[in-house]
Motif scaffolding. Structure first.
Motif, PDB file in Angstrom:
ATOM      1  N   VAL A  31      21.507   5.625 -16.169  1.00 19.83           N
ATOM      2  CA  VAL A  31      22.288   6.183 -17.164  1.00 19.83           C
ATOM      3  C   VAL A  31      22.114   6.340 -18.571  1.00 19.83           C
ATOM      4  O   VAL A  31      22.856   6.557 -19.367  1.00 19.83           O
ATOM      5  CB  VAL A  31      23.746   5.968 -16.602  1.00 19.83           C
ATOM      6  CG1 VAL A  31      24.038   6.094 -15.125  1.00 19.83           C
ATOM      7  CG2 VAL A  31      23.774   4.437 -16.860  1.00 19.83           C
ATOM      8  N   GLU A  33      20.602   7.759 -20.854  1.00 24.34           N
ATOM      9  CA  GLU A  33      20.676   8.959 -21.747  1.00 24.34           C
ATOM     10  C   GLU A  33      22.189   9.391 -21.608  1.00 24.34           C
ATOM     11  O   GLU A  33      22.505  10.486 -22.271  1.00 24.34           O
ATOM     12  CB  GLU A  33      19.671  10.004 -21.348  1.00 24.34           C
ATOM     13  CG  GLU A  33      18.213   9.489 -21.565  1.00 24.34           C
ATOM     14  CD  GLU A  33      17.865   9.132 -23.077  1.00 24.34           C
ATOM     15  OE1 GLU A  33      18.497   9.785 -23.924  1.00 24.34           O
ATOM     16  OE2 GLU A  33      17.355   7.999 -23.487  1.00 24.34           O
ATOM     17  N   SER A  34      22.888   9.258 -20.764  1.00 23.73           N
ATOM     18  CA  SER A  34      24.385   9.694 -20.775  1.00 23.73           C
ATOM     19  C   SER A  34      25.538   9.296 -21.703  1.00 23.73           C
ATOM     20  O   SER A  34      25.478   8.028 -21.960  1.00 23.73           O
ATOM     21  CB  SER A  34      25.120   9.091 -19.331  1.00 23.73           C
ATOM     22  OG  SER A  34      26.118   9.711 -19.205  1.00 23.73           O
ATOM     23  N   TRP A  37      27.703   6.764 -21.015  1.00 26.05           N
ATOM     24  CA  TRP A  37      27.449   5.149 -20.851  1.00 26.05           C
ATOM     25  C   TRP A  37      26.580   4.661 -21.915  1.00 26.05           C
ATOM     26  O   TRP A  37      25.886   4.026 -22.137  1.00 26.05           O
ATOM     27  CB  TRP A  37      26.448   5.242 -19.574  1.00 26.05           C
ATOM     28  CG  TRP A  37      26.803   5.325 -18.288  1.00 26.05           C
ATOM     29  CD1 TRP A  37      27.270   6.430 -17.570  1.00 26.05           C
ATOM     30  CD2 TRP A  37      27.435   4.182 -17.492  1.00 26.05           C
ATOM     31  NE1 TRP A  37      27.596   6.178 -16.510  1.00 26.05           N
ATOM     32  CE2 TRP A  37      27.950   4.776 -16.245  1.00 26.05           C
ATOM     33  CE3 TRP A  37      27.719   2.938 -17.705  1.00 26.05           C
ATOM     34  CZ2 TRP A  37      28.617   4.013 -15.285  1.00 26.05           C
ATOM     35  CZ3 TRP A  37      28.265   2.139 -16.742  1.00 26.05           C
ATOM     36  CH2 TRP A  37      28.543   2.622 -15.520  1.00 26.05           C
ATOM     37  N   HIS A  42      30.822   2.371 -19.846  1.00 29.08           N
ATOM     38  CA  HIS A  42      31.574   3.525 -19.306  1.00 29.08           C
ATOM     39  C   HIS A  42      33.008   3.413 -19.390  1.00 29.08           C
ATOM     40  O   HIS A  42      33.637   2.641 -18.501  1.00 29.08           O
ATOM     41  CB  HIS A  42      30.974   3.593 -17.850  1.00 29.08           C
ATOM     42  CG  HIS A  42      31.700   4.946 -17.265  1.00 29.08           C
ATOM     43  ND1 HIS A  42      31.528   6.446 -17.688  1.00 29.08           N
ATOM     44  CD2 HIS A  42      32.545   5.124 -16.146  1.00 29.08           C
ATOM     45  CE1 HIS A  42      31.983   7.124 -17.112  1.00 29.08           C
ATOM     46  NE2 HIS A  42      32.746   6.455 -16.017  1.00 29.08           N
ATOM     47  N   PHE A  68      21.784  11.638 -11.961  1.00 28.81           N
ATOM     48  CA  PHE A  68      21.119  10.766 -12.804  1.00 28.81           C
ATOM     49  C   PHE A  68      19.920  10.438 -12.198  1.00 28.81           C
ATOM     50  O   PHE A  68      19.772  10.738 -10.854  1.00 28.81           O
ATOM     51  CB  PHE A  68      22.105   9.522 -13.025  1.00 28.81           C
ATOM     52  CG  PHE A  68      23.152   9.731 -14.200  1.00 28.81           C
ATOM     53  CD1 PHE A  68      22.976  10.233 -15.335  1.00 28.81           C
ATOM     54  CD2 PHE A  68      24.438   9.486 -13.461  1.00 28.81           C
ATOM     55  CE1 PHE A  68      24.301  10.503 -16.000  1.00 28.81           C
ATOM     56  CE2 PHE A  68      25.425   9.468 -14.253  1.00 28.81           C
ATOM     57  CZ  PHE A  68      25.414   9.905 -15.539  1.00 28.81           C
TER      58      PHE A  68
END
Length: 75
Positions: A31, A33-34, A37, A42, A68
């Motif tokens: 995660v 690159e999210s 996050w 998160h 993901f």
């Protein structure tokens, strides 16, 4: 596919440039690159480096975590 123990997974916490990985139903996801996050955090409720299978039951969203990249399996 790489196999992770819970202890190994903890080192992928997304802090200090480390990748952010989470496990869900035995699969480990990247995660990093999210935007949801950032630094492995998160929403201040969940943190990278953990198995979130049980925590997901209380999540206000569906299983879109599956979007993901898969990086391994939790053993």
């Amino acid at each position: 596919m790489k196999e992770f123990t819970l202890e190994e997974l903890k080192s992928f916490d997304g802090k200090d440039g480390r990748p952010a990985y989470v496990a869900y139903k035995g699969i480990v996801y990247d995660v990093t690159e999210s935007a949801m996050w950032s630094e492995g955090d998160h929403e201040g409720m969940h943190f990278a480096g953990q198995d979130l299978t049980e925590a997901h039951e209380d999540a206000p969203h569906d299983e879109h975590i599956l979007d993901f990249p898969e990086v391994g399996r939790l053993v």
